[in-house]
Design an enzyme around this catalytic site. Structure first.
Site, PDB file in Angstrom:
ATOM      1  N   LYS A 123       0.539  -0.976   0.020  1.00 24.82           N
ATOM      2  CA  LYS A 123      -0.111  -0.136   0.076  1.00 24.82           C
ATOM      3  C   LYS A 123       0.537   1.267  -0.295  1.00 24.82           C
ATOM      4  CE  LYS A 123      -3.915  -2.145   1.702  1.00 24.82           C
ATOM      5  NZ  LYS A 123      -3.349  -3.590   1.964  1.00 24.82           N
ATOM      6  N   GLU A 198      -1.453   6.190   8.401  1.00 20.52           N
ATOM      7  CA  GLU A 198      -1.789   7.357   7.536  1.00 20.52           C
ATOM      8  C   GLU A 198      -2.741   8.226   8.256  1.00 20.52           C
ATOM      9  OE1 GLU A 198      -3.684   5.393   4.226  1.00 20.52           O
ATOM     10  OE2 GLU A 198      -5.399   4.625   4.744  1.00 20.52           O
ATOM     11  N   HIS A 233     -12.925  -2.128  11.228  1.00 17.38           N
ATOM     12  CA  HIS A 233     -12.009  -1.854   9.970  1.00 17.38           C
ATOM     13  C   HIS A 233     -13.348  -2.544   8.483  1.00 17.38           C
ATOM     14  CE1 HIS A 233     -10.019   0.991  11.930  1.00 17.38           C
ATOM     15  NE2 HIS A 233      -9.381  -0.115  12.701  1.00 17.38           N
ATOM     16  N   GLU A 286      -6.594   2.666  -1.908  1.00 19.21           N
ATOM     17  CA  GLU A 286      -5.951   1.174  -1.465  1.00 19.21           C
ATOM     18  C   GLU A 286      -6.544   0.563  -2.588  1.00 19.21           C
ATOM     19  OE1 GLU A 286      -5.787  -1.129   1.810  1.00 19.21           O
ATOM     20  OE2 GLU A 286      -7.448  -2.852   0.881  1.00 19.21           O
ATOM     21  N   ARG A 290      -7.998  -7.874  -6.946  1.00 18.07           N
ATOM     22  CA  ARG A 290      -8.719  -9.178  -6.436  1.00 18.07           C
ATOM     23  C   ARG A 290     -10.597  -9.018  -6.978  1.00 18.07           C
ATOM     24  NH1 ARG A 290     -10.653  -8.680  -2.206  1.00 18.07           N
ATOM     25  NH2 ARG A 290      -9.070  -7.480  -0.273  1.00 18.07           N
TER      26      ARG A 290
END
Length: 701
Positions: A123, A198, A233, A286, A290
């Site tokens: 990332k 972040e 999350h 991000e 997939r």
């Protein structure tokens, strides 16, 4: 790399397990492609193992020994004659080395080129590439340079996703421990312990864009999804398209996603994720190289099969110049074996019953694209488990995804909530009731969405049931049990000692001692003066409660557990149809006060919706040795002790203070002191395997 124009997939190995493996197999069956499953020891009898044309054993249980072993997966594909590999999501799905190993073995990789995966796999590197492409983003913060002005921070795993390896930091002093914990969890889940920090945007929305690209330069943008309702999350409820987005912002996200794909020469299905701040600006988070867990909502809205399109792109086929137009709205809820009221604690055990109303059971059911085009129900279920399967400790506890489509958002929400509350899920504790309440919450209905939803509303959404209501359910269980034990059901027509039965409500732990007797005037139950029995069988008890006729469906299983499903009216009240039209209804408590018969009827009707109560019958004389010392902390699930806190036996501890951490179901679980006192015992060590109920610590007054 993906296949050439001449590539044809005849046999596909799915390098994954559970729901996503079954989902891919489903498309393969429709396309005439043979399938190969891989399975660990714990998955030897799992649905995905049983459904494939062939299955390859990966010895062991830990992901690091099984589903994260790229060499074993490639060997499995070659041994079983597969010519292609689909990674699903999670595990090695975003590992460029695995993708290269697949193509180096002469197999078709159903995914983006390894170089594209590599560019997004980290990332931190992904953010550098997106910054160069002009995509707005939240710049990472160097942990060693972080100051109080940077708070709050979100520590994230550089590889993988799904909420694993993430920690929210609000105090600078907690940053080192958060980095260590996130790194440990990331290494366990993805085989890579790299983490970064972040800025954390309070009350932001999680919005993502689905893309699909081929090897011929075509990039499809398949709209947006909102995935803001999250716990730990990890996403709980997702929908497409993302509601209440200004047209300009939606267009900007579409453009940014296209630029991201073009910047790395992307091919296949992928998702570009954004955080939309309260002010309305979207920041790149991000790119997931997939298929996403929530891909069904996009399939429903666009009327496509993303897995089939992945396979076509991998074979080298070109996409049409433009995707189909979207229609309607779709909402997905993830049904987990977990207890939201207890810090989302994952649950294990036998799944006795999984029946999703209107969509079939217990496997993948409903059309892949239920967009009402053929008068279908608009419901779809993607499940990794069925009745009789065991939810173990080694993997994610998601039981199923339930998806609803309708012409409008309001109708889709209503359809999904109604399907969930009509469903029967018996076994470990689940989040079903939380999902229903979330879908009906005023903020969700009004599309006032952000990632802080559960922080604000969890207590209300997990409110305990009414004690009187659960006591009536326990009475119904006792009456059904009496029918099973005696042809007379324990009825008495002379005064006598009451029938007595004790049940423990799960997982609450409340015990109800039920004392009742039947007389010529009907049933009397201690503490329930307004309850009268109208009829009873082993599976259905009809009671009159406060003058209202109510029906209790009772299910008893071989392990001794009992589930009582109570029909409810809109608005939260629980009550049966009250029409008196049930087939085989038994005699009422009418003229003459005749006592009901245990054989009055043996079937139950399909109620509108249910509240389900899990009960454990308790022995009349408990084992005196089965007592636990006060202050004991017992393992809530089987797992591994991964580390201890800085507290030794004899130290004073405060309520809520962490004492140790368990790893189970690929997540880390904090064990805290239940009250302030002295740490009297700590009989475990890092690396130790513990079973459910094992003593972890004792805190004395």
């Amino acid at each position: 790399m993906t296949g050439s124009e001449a590539s044809v997939i005849s046999t596909l190995l799915v390098a994954n397990r559970g729901e996503i493996a079954r989902r891919i197999f489903r498309t393969c069956r429709e396309l005439g492609i043979a399938t190969v499953a891989v399975y660990s020891d714990a998955d030897a009898d799992a649905p995905h193992t049983r459904e494939a044309d062939a299955a390859f054993h990966l010895p062991g249980n830990a992901p690091a020994d099984t589903y994260l072993r790229g060499d074993l997966l490639v060997a499995a594909a070659l041994t079983c004659g597969a010519d292609a590999v689909h990674p699903g999501y999670g595990f090695l799905s975003e590992n460029p080395d695995f993708a290269r190993a697949v193509t180096d073995a002469g197999l078709i990789w159903v995914g983006p080129p390894p170089a594209a995966i590599a560019s997004m796999a980290s990332k931190t590197r992904a953010k550098e590439i997106m910054a160069d492409a002009g995509v707005p983003l939240l710049a990472p913060v160097r942990a060693e340079d972080a100051t109080a002005a940077d708070l709050p921070l979100l520590v994230k795993a550089a590889a993988g996703g799904g909420g694993r390896g993430m920690r929210l930091v609000r105090e600078l002093s907690n940053l080192p421990s958060a980095l260590a914990a996130a790194s440990t969890e990331a290494a366990s889940a993805f085989g890579d312990g790299e983490v970064f920090a972040e800025p954390y945007v309070e009350n932001g929305r999680h919005v993502e864009v689905q893309i699909l690209a081929d090897a011929h330069g075509t990039v499809w943008v398949l709209g947006t999804r909102d995935c803001s309702l999250q716990r730990r999350h990890q996403k709980v409820i997702e929908e497409a398209p993302a509601p209440a987005l200004p047209a300009a912002l939606r267009a900007a996200l579409h453009t940014a996603a296209t630029e991201a794909a073009e910047a790395i020469g992307y091919q296949g299905a992928g998702t570009v994720e954004f955080l939309v701040a309260p002010g309305g600006r979207g920041y790149f988070l991000e790119m997931n190289t997939r298929l996403q867990v929530e891909h069904p909502v996009t399939e429903c809205v666009y009327g496509i099969d993303l897995v089939a399109l992945q396979l076509r792109v991998a074979e080298g086929h070109a996409l049409p110049a433009a995707p189909p137009e979207p229609t309607g709205h779709a909402v997905e809820a993830r049904l987990y074996a977990e207890d939201p009221a207890r810090d989302w604690q994952p649950q294990t055990g036998v799944l006795h019953r999984l029946e999703v109303a209107g969509a079939g059971v217990p496997e993948l059911s409903g059309p892949l694209v239920p967009a009402g085009l053929s008068g279908l129900s608009g419901l779809r279920v993607d499940s990794g488990f069925g009745a009789g399967d065991t939810i173990g400790i080694h993997y994610d506890p998601m039981l199923a995804k339930v998806i609803a489509w309708a012409p409008t958002r309001a109708e889709a929400i209503r359809r999904l909530a109604h399907a969930l509350e009509r469903s029967r899920v018996h076994g470990p504790v689940t989040n079903r009731e939380l999902l229903v309440r979330s879908l009906r919450h005023p903020e969700f209905i009004a599309a006032q969405l952000d990632t802080g939803f559960y922080e604000r509303h969890l207590d209300a959404l997990t409110a305990a049931p009414d004690d009187n209501e659960t006591r009536v359910a326990a009475l119904a269980a006792a009456l059904a049990d009496a029918c099973g034990r005696s042809r007379f059901g324990g009825w008495r027509n002379v005064p006598s000692q009451p029938q007595t039965k004790t049940y423990r409500l799960e997982p609450d732990g409340t015990e109800h001692e039920i004392r009742y007797r039947h007389t010529r005037d009907g049933l009397t139950a201690d503490g329930l003066p307004d309850v009268h029995c109208l009829s009873a069988t082993r599976s259905l008890v009809v009671l009159e409660v406060g003058g209202v006729r109510r029906q209790f469906a009772v299910f008893a299983y071989e392990d001794g557990s009992v589930y009582v499903d109570v029909p409810r009216l809109p608005g939260g009240a629980t009550q049966g149809p009250g029409s008196g039209s049930d087939p085989g209804a038994g005699p009422s408590r009418g003229a003459g006060g005749r006592a009901p018969s245990c054989a009055s009827y043996t079937s139950y009707t399909a109620y509108t919706s249910y509240v389900s109560y899990a009960l454990t019958p308790l022995p009349r004389f408990p084992d005196p040795t089965a007592r636990t010392e006060p202050g004991s902390l017992l393992a809530p699930m089987p797992g591994t002790v991964i580390r201890l806190a800085n507290a030794a036996v004899g130290d004073a501890v405060q309520a809520g203070q962490p004492l140790l951490w368990l790893e189970a179901m690929k997540m880390e679980h904090k064990i805290i002191a239940p009250a302030s006192g002295t740490l009297a015992a700590l009989p475990v060590a890092p690396g130790q395997q513990v079973e459910v109920g094992a003593l972890l610590a004792v805190v004395s007054d």
